[in-house]
Design a protein around this motif. Structure first.
Motif, PDB file in Angstrom:
ATOM      1  N   CYS A  23       0.845  -1.199   0.000  1.00 44.46           N
ATOM      2  CA  CYS A  23       0.000   0.000   0.000  1.00 44.46           C
ATOM      3  C   CYS A  23       0.879   1.248   0.000  1.00 44.46           C
ATOM      4  CB  CYS A  23      -0.902   0.005   1.228  1.00 44.46           C
ATOM      5  SG  CYS A  23      -1.939   1.484   1.344  1.00 44.46           S
ATOM      6  N   LYS A  25       0.258   3.986   1.311  1.00 41.72           N
ATOM      7  CA  LYS A  25       0.090   4.695   2.581  1.00 41.72           C
ATOM      8  C   LYS A  25       0.585   3.876   3.779  1.00 41.72           C
ATOM      9  CE  LYS A  25      -3.694   7.422   0.878  1.00 41.72           C
ATOM     10  NZ  LYS A  25      -3.065   8.690   0.720  1.00 41.72           N
ATOM     11  N   CYS A  43      -4.421  -3.552   8.592  1.00 37.02           N
ATOM     12  CA  CYS A  43      -4.889  -2.796   7.424  1.00 37.02           C
ATOM     13  C   CYS A  43      -6.294  -3.210   6.987  1.00 37.02           C
ATOM     14  CB  CYS A  43      -3.948  -3.017   6.243  1.00 37.02           C
ATOM     15  SG  CYS A  43      -2.295  -2.392   6.483  1.00 37.02           S
ATOM     16  N   CYS A  46      -9.160  -0.601   6.614  1.00 35.95           N
ATOM     17  CA  CYS A  46      -8.788   0.583   5.839  1.00 35.95           C
ATOM     18  C   CYS A  46      -9.329   0.491   4.418  1.00 35.95           C
ATOM     19  CB  CYS A  46      -7.264   0.719   5.804  1.00 35.95           C
ATOM     20  SG  CYS A  46      -6.684   2.115   4.828  1.00 35.95           S
ATOM     21  N   GLN A  47      -9.716   1.654   3.880  1.00 40.69           N
ATOM     22  CA  GLN A  47     -10.209   1.670   2.500  1.00 40.69           C
ATOM     23  C   GLN A  47      -9.118   1.363   1.481  1.00 40.69           C
ATOM     24  OE1 GLN A  47     -11.653   5.584   1.564  1.00 40.69           O
ATOM     25  NE2 GLN A  47      -9.760   6.587   2.215  1.00 40.69           N
ATOM     26  N   HIS A  48      -7.863   1.465   1.895  1.00 43.07           N
ATOM     27  CA  HIS A  48      -6.731   1.193   1.006  1.00 43.07           C
ATOM     28  C   HIS A  48      -6.160  -0.213   1.204  1.00 43.07           C
ATOM     29  CE1 HIS A  48      -6.708   5.429   0.067  1.00 43.07           C
ATOM     30  NE2 HIS A  48      -6.633   5.721   1.356  1.00 43.07           N
ATOM     31  N   VAL A  51      -5.220  -1.847  -2.085  1.00 48.87           N
ATOM     32  CA  VAL A  51      -4.507  -1.035  -3.069  1.00 48.87           C
ATOM     33  C   VAL A  51      -3.043  -1.451  -3.108  1.00 48.87           C
ATOM     34  CG1 VAL A  51      -3.779   1.320  -3.638  1.00 48.87           C
ATOM     35  CG2 VAL A  51      -6.051   0.915  -2.695  1.00 48.87           C
TER      36      VAL A  51
END
Length: 103
Positions: A23, A25, A43, A46-48, A51
């Protein structure tokens, strides 16, 4: 008795922790979790969490040549087209005195 960072976590919690190391971030989130002393940083919510940061292919030729120069200077010299490697330094009288004084 379990020790270390995961010592306070149950086996179930250890199995459920999900971290997305790819990720973009992740570094910021991990730093914030460390500052807050969060033992079970995850994680998952988390919206990410799914990703992935784009990764570049790296050319390892330079690393290979550096290792070759360090560990096999003769082969590196052949690669570079040199006729030989470094000449051994002549031992000066001063170096000999310093060496014998150290013994």
């Amino acid at each position: 008795m379990r020790g270390g960072i995961s010592g306070n976590l149950s086996d179930h919690a250890l199995r459920c922790i999900m971290r997305n190391l790819d990720c973009p971030k992740y570094d910021n989130c991990l730093s914030n979790a460390a500052k807050s002393n969060v033992p079970d940083f995850d994680c998952g919510p988390c919206q990410h969490s799914r990703v992935k940061a784009p990764t570049d292919e790296i050319d390892i030729t330079a690393y290979h040549l550096l290792l070759r120069a360090i560990f096999s200077p003769e082969q590196y010299a052949v690669y570079r087209g040199a006729k030989g490697t470094r000449k051994p330094r002549k031992r000066s009288a001063y170096m000999g005195l310093a060496h014998s004084a150290a013994m």
